[in-house]
Design a protein around this motif. Sequence first.
Motif, mmCIF file in Angstrom:
data_model
loop_
_atom_site.group_PDB
_atom_site.id
_atom_site.type_symbol
_atom_site.label_atom_id
_atom_site.label_comp_id
_atom_site.label_asym_id
_atom_site.label_seq_id
_atom_site.Cartn_x
_atom_site.Cartn_y
_atom_site.Cartn_z
ATOM 1 N N SER A 1 -9.467 87.565 25.872
ATOM 2 C CA SER A 1 -10.659 86.722 26.041
ATOM 3 C C SER A 1 -11.428 87.109 27.309
ATOM 4 O O SER A 1 -12.660 87.122 27.317
ATOM 5 C CB SER A 1 -10.272 85.239 26.078
ATOM 6 O OG SER A 1 -9.492 84.941 27.205
ATOM 7 N N SER B 1 -15.731 82.633 25.984
ATOM 8 C CA SER B 1 -14.560 83.127 25.260
ATOM 9 C C SER B 1 -13.408 82.169 25.556
ATOM 10 O O SER B 1 -13.606 81.113 26.144
ATOM 11 C CB SER B 1 -14.219 84.566 25.640
ATOM 12 O OG SER B 1 -13.271 85.072 24.710
ATOM 13 N N ILE C 1 -9.976 80.534 20.173
ATOM 14 C CA ILE C 1 -9.057 81.064 19.161
ATOM 15 C C ILE C 1 -9.844 81.171 17.843
ATOM 16 O O ILE C 1 -10.717 80.341 17.576
ATOM 17 C CB ILE C 1 -7.799 80.178 19.044
ATOM 18 C CG1 ILE C 1 -6.664 80.890 18.307
ATOM 19 C CG2 ILE C 1 -8.089 78.827 18.446
ATOM 20 C CD1 ILE C 1 -5.840 81.791 19.168
ATOM 21 N N ASP C 2 -9.554 82.191 17.040
ATOM 22 C CA ASP C 2 -10.438 82.524 15.916
ATOM 23 C C ASP C 2 -10.737 81.370 14.957
ATOM 24 O O ASP C 2 -11.861 81.223 14.497
ATOM 25 C CB ASP C 2 -9.933 83.758 15.149
ATOM 26 C CG ASP C 2 -8.452 83.688 14.804
ATOM 27 O OD1 ASP C 2 -7.878 82.576 14.841
ATOM 28 O OD2 ASP C 2 -7.867 84.748 14.501
ATOM 29 N N GLU D 1 -13.804 79.200 15.804
ATOM 30 C CA GLU D 1 -15.094 79.880 16.015
ATOM 31 C C GLU D 1 -16.282 79.053 15.523
ATOM 32 O O GLU D 1 -17.254 78.851 16.260
ATOM 33 C CB GLU D 1 -15.080 81.246 15.311
ATOM 34 C CG GLU D 1 -16.380 82.003 15.426
ATOM 35 C CD GLU D 1 -16.363 83.331 14.667
ATOM 36 O OE1 GLU D 1 -17.426 83.700 14.151
ATOM 37 O OE2 GLU D 1 -15.299 83.977 14.593
ATOM 38 N N HIS E 1 -15.018 89.827 18.380
ATOM 39 C CA HIS E 1 -13.601 89.480 18.237
ATOM 40 C C HIS E 1 -12.726 90.532 18.898
ATOM 41 O O HIS E 1 -13.047 91.719 18.866
ATOM 42 C CB HIS E 1 -13.215 89.387 16.750
ATOM 43 C CG HIS E 1 -13.992 88.351 16.000
ATOM 44 N ND1 HIS E 1 -15.240 88.616 15.473
ATOM 45 C CD2 HIS E 1 -13.710 87.058 15.703
ATOM 46 C CE1 HIS E 1 -15.691 87.514 14.870
ATOM 47 N NE2 HIS E 1 -14.785 86.559 15.009
ATOM 48 N N GLU F 1 -6.960 87.803 18.275
ATOM 49 C CA GLU F 1 -7.278 86.508 17.646
ATOM 50 C C GLU F 1 -8.312 85.724 18.454
ATOM 51 O O GLU F 1 -8.553 84.546 18.195
ATOM 52 C CB GLU F 1 -5.997 85.691 17.465
ATOM 53 C CG GLU F 1 -5.249 85.421 18.748
ATOM 54 C CD GLU F 1 -3.877 84.781 18.518
ATOM 55 O OE1 GLU F 1 -3.537 84.467 17.367
ATOM 56 O OE2 GLU F 1 -3.159 84.588 19.512
ATOM 57 N N TRP F 2 -8.916 86.389 19.445
ATOM 58 C CA TRP F 2 -9.851 85.707 20.345
ATOM 59 C C TRP F 2 -11.294 86.049 20.019
ATOM 60 O O TRP F 2 -11.598 87.139 19.525
ATOM 61 C CB TRP F 2 -9.523 86.049 21.805
ATOM 62 C CG TRP F 2 -8.152 85.589 22.142
ATOM 63 C CD1 TRP F 2 -7.004 86.335 22.123
ATOM 64 C CD2 TRP F 2 -7.742 84.258 22.472
ATOM 65 N NE1 TRP F 2 -5.915 85.557 22.436
ATOM 66 C CE2 TRP F 2 -6.339 84.277 22.661
ATOM 67 C CE3 TRP F 2 -8.425 83.051 22.655
ATOM 68 C CZ2 TRP F 2 -5.609 83.136 22.999
ATOM 69 C CZ3 TRP F 2 -7.706 81.915 23.001
ATOM 70 C CH2 TRP F 2 -6.313 81.967 23.161
ATOM 71 N N VAL F 3 -12.182 85.112 20.337
ATOM 72 C CA VAL F 3 -13.593 85.230 19.962
ATOM 73 C C VAL F 3 -14.479 85.048 21.193
ATOM 74 O O VAL F 3 -14.222 84.183 22.024
ATOM 75 C CB VAL F 3 -13.974 84.147 18.914
ATOM 76 C CG1 VAL F 3 -15.427 84.315 18.454
ATOM 77 C CG2 VAL F 3 -13.030 84.193 17.722
#
Length: 206
Positions: free
Chosen positions: A47, A168, A171-172, A175, A194, A197-199
């Motif tokens: 992130s 950021s 977690i996906d 979103e 992405h 698993e982070w956005v």
Amino acid sequence: WKAYFSSFSIGNIFIKPTWEDMPEDKSDMTLVEIDPGVSFGTGKHESTQLVIRQLQKYLQEGDQVLDVGCGSGILSIVALKLGAREVVGTDLDADCMTSTRDNMQVNHLDLSLGAFYVGNLIDDEELQEKVGTEEYEIVVANILAPVIIAMAPVIPARLKQGGYFITSGIIDFKENEVKEAIEAAGLTIVEINHQGEWVNITAQKQ
């Protein structure tokens, strides 16, 4: 934790712990040294890397940056190294103030380039006043989705017209929820990225 933190690079930025030497073949890169101590933030987390890439893309020389949830100060330090004129940081944890100042000194950055406050930007009107209105070209928040959602309504007032909100720590599966909250606050989504698993969601005040 020292065993798990070794140097790495993101674009032209080379991030290393204070106890490692600078490799000769990296001498032309922008160096950021970090010793997270008791605060979150070595830059290694996906992130954090997502936000750093966005700072490299959107930050202009002389920009003013607000770092919400500054942790170890890594994003504030990266912003200054990329040419920000000044950074303002907030965090709920008083230890982060110490870590951030220590890390600024390690990076040979004048402490007058940053102002850091303990408090919660979401509902602390005194803190909102200290931080200021329409002062910033960029606001960064590498926190958690529920905090970004709660914070979204107070962000547009911090940004100058055309300024960017770079987030950021999302977690996906959160979103869409974060995206909706940012849009509901009146900002326009310009980019979603992405990593693992982070956005990252980057939005603009138009």
